[in-house]
Write a protein that holds these residues in place. Sequence first.
Motif, mmCIF file in Angstrom:
data_model
loop_
_atom_site.group_PDB
_atom_site.id
_atom_site.type_symbol
_atom_site.label_atom_id
_atom_site.label_comp_id
_atom_site.label_asym_id
_atom_site.label_seq_id
_atom_site.Cartn_x
_atom_site.Cartn_y
_atom_site.Cartn_z
ATOM 1 N N LEU A 78 54.148 45.065 48.209
ATOM 2 C CA LEU A 78 54.611 44.245 47.090
ATOM 3 C C LEU A 78 54.528 45.044 45.801
ATOM 4 O O LEU A 78 53.695 45.948 45.663
ATOM 5 N N ASP A 79 55.398 44.676 44.844
ATOM 6 C CA ASP A 79 55.408 45.392 43.557
ATOM 7 C C ASP A 79 54.357 44.833 42.596
ATOM 8 O O ASP A 79 53.713 45.581 41.865
ATOM 9 N N LEU A 80 54.206 43.500 42.596
ATOM 10 C CA LEU A 80 53.376 42.874 41.568
ATOM 11 C C LEU A 80 52.866 41.512 42.043
ATOM 12 O O LEU A 80 53.632 40.709 42.537
ATOM 13 N N THR A 81 51.558 41.321 41.886
ATOM 14 C CA THR A 81 50.977 39.995 42.140
ATOM 15 C C THR A 81 50.567 39.374 40.811
ATOM 16 O O THR A 81 49.990 40.049 39.950
ATOM 17 N N ILE A 82 50.901 38.102 40.650
ATOM 18 C CA ILE A 82 50.505 37.337 39.461
ATOM 19 C C ILE A 82 49.596 36.210 39.940
ATOM 20 O O ILE A 82 49.995 35.432 40.806
ATOM 21 N N ASP A 83 48.378 36.126 39.409
ATOM 22 C CA ASP A 83 47.443 35.122 39.898
ATOM 23 C C ASP A 83 46.474 34.723 38.801
ATOM 24 O O ASP A 83 46.349 35.427 37.786
ATOM 25 N N GLY A 84 45.839 33.611 38.990
ATOM 26 C CA GLY A 84 44.842 33.141 38.026
ATOM 27 C C GLY A 84 43.458 33.658 38.371
ATOM 28 O O GLY A 84 43.311 34.509 39.247
ATOM 29 N N ALA A 85 42.455 33.139 37.684
ATOM 30 C CA ALA A 85 41.075 33.524 37.978
ATOM 31 C C ALA A 85 40.138 32.441 37.470
ATOM 32 O O ALA A 85 40.477 31.702 36.551
ATOM 33 N N ASP A 86 38.981 32.371 38.067
ATOM 34 C CA ASP A 86 37.978 31.431 37.579
ATOM 35 C C ASP A 86 37.121 32.051 36.487
ATOM 36 O O ASP A 86 36.677 31.370 35.568
ATOM 37 N N GLU A 87 36.865 33.357 36.624
ATOM 38 C CA GLU A 87 36.156 34.100 35.578
ATOM 39 C C GLU A 87 36.768 35.495 35.469
ATOM 40 O O GLU A 87 37.189 36.072 36.482
ATOM 41 N N ILE A 88 36.817 36.024 34.253
ATOM 42 C CA ILE A 88 37.289 37.384 33.999
ATOM 43 C C ILE A 88 36.183 38.105 33.242
ATOM 44 O O ILE A 88 35.843 37.715 32.125
ATOM 45 N N MET A 124 37.298 33.992 30.099
ATOM 46 C CA MET A 124 36.673 35.286 29.747
ATOM 47 C C MET A 124 35.150 35.120 29.651
ATOM 48 O O MET A 124 34.681 34.203 28.970
ATOM 49 N N VAL A 125 34.399 35.965 30.350
ATOM 50 C CA VAL A 125 32.930 35.900 30.303
ATOM 51 C C VAL A 125 32.345 37.300 30.122
ATOM 52 O O VAL A 125 32.949 38.299 30.479
ATOM 53 N N GLU A 126 31.130 37.328 29.565
ATOM 54 C CA GLU A 126 30.414 38.602 29.405
ATOM 55 C C GLU A 126 29.907 39.103 30.760
ATOM 56 O O GLU A 126 29.916 40.291 31.049
ATOM 57 N N THR A 127 29.412 38.151 31.540
ATOM 58 C CA THR A 127 28.845 38.486 32.859
ATOM 59 C C THR A 127 29.349 37.463 33.863
ATOM 60 O O THR A 127 29.345 36.261 33.572
ATOM 61 N N LEU A 128 29.773 37.927 35.023
ATOM 62 C CA LEU A 128 30.249 37.005 36.061
ATOM 63 C C LEU A 128 29.090 36.167 36.606
ATOM 64 O O LEU A 128 27.931 36.596 36.577
ATOM 65 N N GLY A 129 29.407 35.006 37.144
ATOM 66 C CA GLY A 129 28.389 34.271 37.882
ATOM 67 C C GLY A 129 28.122 32.859 37.431
ATOM 68 O O GLY A 129 27.548 32.057 38.186
ATOM 69 N N GLN A 130 28.529 32.522 36.229
ATOM 70 C CA GLN A 130 28.336 31.141 35.779
ATOM 71 C C GLN A 130 29.149 30.201 36.683
ATOM 72 O O GLN A 130 28.692 29.156 37.094
ATOM 73 N N PHE A 131 30.347 30.649 37.070
ATOM 74 C CA PHE A 131 31.169 29.887 38.017
ATOM 75 C C PHE A 131 30.626 30.178 39.426
ATOM 76 O O PHE A 131 30.441 31.333 39.789
ATOM 77 N N PRO A 132 30.372 29.148 40.218
ATOM 78 C CA PRO A 132 29.820 29.418 41.566
ATOM 79 C C PRO A 132 30.737 30.321 42.368
ATOM 80 O O PRO A 132 31.941 30.079 42.466
ATOM 81 N N LEU A 133 30.169 31.386 42.928
ATOM 82 C CA LEU A 133 30.957 32.370 43.672
ATOM 83 C C LEU A 133 31.398 31.818 45.032
ATOM 84 O O LEU A 133 30.556 31.531 45.888
#
Length: 230
Positions: A78-88, A124-133
């Motif tokens: 594939l050329d490009l995937t567009i997707d969301g995220a729970d944390e960045i 956007m977060v400073e550190t991942l993990g506040q959202f349950p993995l």
Amino acid sequence: EDMRELKIEAARAALGQVTDGMRLGIGTGSTAEEFVRLLAERVENGFSVIGVPTSERTARLCLELGVPLTTLDDTPALDLTIDGADEIGPGLSLVKGGGGALLREKIVAAASARMIVIADKSKMVETLGQFPLPIEVNAFGLRATVLAIEGVARELGLKGPLAIREKAGESFVTDGGHLIVDASFGRIPDPRALANALNAIPGVVEHGLFLDLADTAYIAGDGGVRAVGA
Ligand code: DER
């Protein structure tokens, strides 16, 4: 602006990176669905793209709106995937899987030359993990796998409750027929170490730490959309 507007703006920015004839990976979740709606409008106006959906839910929306679909078997590159995220987080490290599609999302993202993440600024977060993995696990030996996850977490100084994701009072089952354990670690200072440890557990099918996959994120905030590089 209301949240939906922000998602639409992020999706529109990503659409600007889509060129005629592209082979796309199409993400899952409310922000990715705004992208599908905008992409469908372009297809109606003669834009020719094909897409691999990352969930049955996304596939249904694409079919409903007329976005041409293919499979990774027919279109493995594939050329490009567009997707969301729970944390960045730092370096565009992501937590994904809130929508339960993380396995197909990661397979599709890994098969793509580029991955663009679209999100409103709250992700956007400073550190991942506040959202349950989210951790996708095979149903066979579930309790043993949960013990193993607790074990590697403890070794990494991570503590927090693990929950088997439920839907309507039953265990949630993914498109791939697996279960999801949501791990509320609170903070994950070393996502790479946790990813490596989880990958070594046989009963873990995949997890929601997307590291070194996203190239760019389009983040919609009050001042408009900004592009964030890895
Ligand atoms: O499940 C997922 O990985 C989705 O992309 C999710 O993380 C983002 O969903 P949202 O755009 O509805 O917040």
